[in-house]
Design an enzyme around this catalytic site. Structure first.
Site, PDB file in Angstrom:
ATOM      1  N   ASP A  86       0.892  -1.191  -0.040  1.00 27.98           N
ATOM      2  CA  ASP A  86      -0.008   0.045   0.016  1.00 27.98           C
ATOM      3  C   ASP A  86       0.990   1.212  -0.033  1.00 27.98           C
ATOM      4  O   ASP A  86       1.996   1.370  -0.707  1.00 27.98           O
ATOM      5  CB  ASP A  86      -1.040  -0.100   1.212  1.00 27.98           C
ATOM      6  CG  ASP A  86      -2.132   1.064   1.322  1.00 27.98           C
ATOM      7  OD1 ASP A  86      -2.967   0.779   0.505  1.00 27.98           O
ATOM      8  OD2 ASP A  86      -1.784   1.831   1.872  1.00 27.98           O
ATOM      9  N   HIS A 102      -7.403  -6.249  -0.637  1.00 31.81           N
ATOM     10  CA  HIS A 102      -6.164  -5.195  -0.361  1.00 31.81           C
ATOM     11  C   HIS A 102      -5.420  -5.870   0.975  1.00 31.81           C
ATOM     12  O   HIS A 102      -4.384  -5.311   1.207  1.00 31.81           O
ATOM     13  CB  HIS A 102      -6.751  -4.082  -0.192  1.00 31.81           C
ATOM     14  CG  HIS A 102      -6.090  -2.698   0.263  1.00 31.81           C
ATOM     15  ND1 HIS A 102      -5.305  -2.242  -0.531  1.00 31.81           N
ATOM     16  CD2 HIS A 102      -5.616  -2.202   1.618  1.00 31.81           C
ATOM     17  CE1 HIS A 102      -4.215  -1.315  -0.017  1.00 31.81           C
ATOM     18  NE2 HIS A 102      -4.714  -1.344   1.286  1.00 31.81           N
TER      19      HIS A 102
HETATM   20  C1  KJ1 Z   1      -6.367   1.901   0.863  1.00 29.82           C
HETATM   21  C2  KJ1 Z   1      -8.102   0.445   1.294  1.00 29.82           C
HETATM   22  C3  KJ1 Z   1      -9.965  -1.389   1.579  1.00 29.82           C
HETATM   23  C4  KJ1 Z   1      -1.030   4.051  -8.383  1.00 29.82           C
HETATM   24  C5  KJ1 Z   1      -0.155   4.403  -7.080  1.00 29.82           C
HETATM   25  C6  KJ1 Z   1      -0.695   4.862  -5.989  1.00 29.82           C
HETATM   26  C7  KJ1 Z   1       0.010   5.016  -4.803  1.00 29.82           C
HETATM   27  C8  KJ1 Z   1      -0.761   5.391  -3.725  1.00 29.82           C
HETATM   28  C9  KJ1 Z   1      -1.018   4.512  -2.793  1.00 29.82           C
HETATM   29  C10 KJ1 Z   1      -2.314   4.640  -1.970  1.00 29.82           C
HETATM   30  C11 KJ1 Z   1      -2.583   3.620  -0.898  1.00 29.82           C
HETATM   31  C12 KJ1 Z   1      -3.917   3.834  -0.356  1.00 29.82           C
HETATM   32  O1  KJ1 Z   1      -4.513   5.037  -0.376  1.00 29.82           O
HETATM   33  N1  KJ1 Z   1      -4.364   3.089   0.420  1.00 29.82           N
HETATM   34  C13 KJ1 Z   1      -5.554   2.926   1.116  1.00 29.82           C
HETATM   35  C14 KJ1 Z   1      -7.458   1.569   1.736  1.00 29.82           C
HETATM   36  C15 KJ1 Z   1      -8.966   0.001   2.228  1.00 29.82           C
HETATM   37  C16 KJ1 Z   1     -11.189  -1.609   2.439  1.00 29.82           C
HETATM   38  C17 KJ1 Z   1     -12.020  -2.132   2.154  1.00 29.82           C
HETATM   39  N2  KJ1 Z   1     -12.820  -2.675   2.959  1.00 29.82           N
HETATM   40  O2  KJ1 Z   1     -12.143  -2.401   0.950  1.00 29.82           O
END
Ligand code: KJ1
Length: 334
Positions: free
Chosen positions: A116, A311
């Protein structure tokens, strides 16, 4: 050795702190048993996570003979949360990783892995400090080359191609930081982000809109982690002063700073020469595997893998993830 996942306060590892460029980082450190470490592997967590997010990988890598160093990243857990946003830039965080590595390997190299936001960071460490890295891997997060032109996130989203990043508009603002304060709210938030759903189909998060604050109290317990594990996360998040999510959310507030730092690099074709591994998670609704198309143009030694997970593949598809990392490391080190 026992390769079962770490539990909170696990006796197989040490919990310590290190001062890095004037900032204190909290660390989990595991040493291989009965042998000197072959290499040092450093693991960088993402949002909303902590060093504990790597609990399934740490004992596995130790059993392979690696020293494993897992920092709680800037703004998280018992690690400092500086006021100055520039200290949350990927360039500044990359310098912290390099300095932290010096504590363990001096002027030597490490193998660096991220998930992440941690994945976004490890690719930047590879850009700024290639000499530090024997190899680098990312789970879920593709490499994106530095861009010569600035496009505000609002405009990126409005163009429609990246609507699954709409949540970042919410996260960089004050709403979530203000709403989620204290142990009770953090518990609801983390449970929801880790996949807890409600009896009437409520959920915590959408890629387009972000955190569904009204739904959080209605969610049942996520099956992805135990009560003990969730309690541990809450305890770690509560080590920060209110608003406890300020540090973690600051990672979403440095996009312009990152672009300013990186635009000079964009003039030439960026190429990462060290061995790289990218593990896509098939069911990640934010970091879509399709975002990784074309990565090999920037890394001649890319190995690709894909796991059948969301994720939260580090824990939800841990066996597959460990197998891919293990196989790649064995190939690397002969
Ligand atoms: C994720 C998810 C899931 C293309 C490259 C970009 C890099 C940016 C990285 C960003 C990471 C990010 O924002 N991660 C947060 C949160 C949670 C929850 C679910 N229940 O589906």
């Amino acid at each position: 050795m026992d390769t079962r996942k770490l539990v909170p306060n696990d006796p197989r590892v040490k919990y310590t702190k290190a001062s890095v460029n004037g900032r204190v980082y909290q660390l989990t450190v595991g040493e291989p048993q009965a042998m000197a470490a072959i290499e040092t592997v450093m693991l960088i967590h993402g949002f909303p996570d902590s060093s504990f997010g790597w609990r399934c990988q740490v004992p596995y890598l130790m059993s392979m003979g690696f020293r494993v160093v897992v920092p709680d990243m800037l703004g998280y857990s018992g690690t400092d949360r500086p006021e100055d946003l520039h200290q949350f830039s990927l360039k500044s965080l990359s310098a912290d990783i390099k300095e932290l590595a010096r504590h363990f390997v001096g002027d030597g190299q490490i193998i660096l892995g991220g998930h992440d936001w941690g994945g976004a960071l490890v690719w930047r460490v590879a850009l700024w400090h290639p000499e530090l890295l024997k190899a680098v891997f990312s789970i879920c997060t593709p490499f994106v080359a530095p861009s010569p032109s600035w496009i505000a996130l609002e405009d990126v989203i409005a163009m429609g191609k990246y609507s699954n990043f709409g949540y970042q508009l919410q996260l960089k603002g004050p709403e979530v930081e203000n709403a989620i304060q204290g142990a009770g709210k953090l518990r609801q938030f983390l449970n929801g982000m880790f996949g807890g759903v409600g009896s009437n189909g409520e959920f915590a998060f959408t890629p387009e809109k972000g955190v569904q604050l009204d739904s959080l109290p209605k969610l049942k317990r996520s099956r992805l982690l135990s009560d003990e594990e969730l309690d541990h996360y809450v305890e770690q998040y509560m080590k920060q002063d209110a608003p406890q999510l300020r540090g973690p959310l600051n990672w979403y507030r440095t996009r312009k700073i990152n672009w300013e730092d990186e635009m000079l690099l964009a003039d030439s074709h960026v190429s990462l020469e060290m061995p790289t591994l990218f593990i896509a998670a098939k069911k990640d609704s934010v970091l879509l595997p399709s975002l990784s198309v074309g990565m090999e143009r920037h890394m001649p030694k890319l190995t690709r893998a894909e796991v059948n997970g969301s994720h939260w593949a580090l824990t939800g598809a841990s066996e597959e993830v460990n197998e891919h990392i293990g196989k790649w490391l064995n190939g690397l080190l002969g």
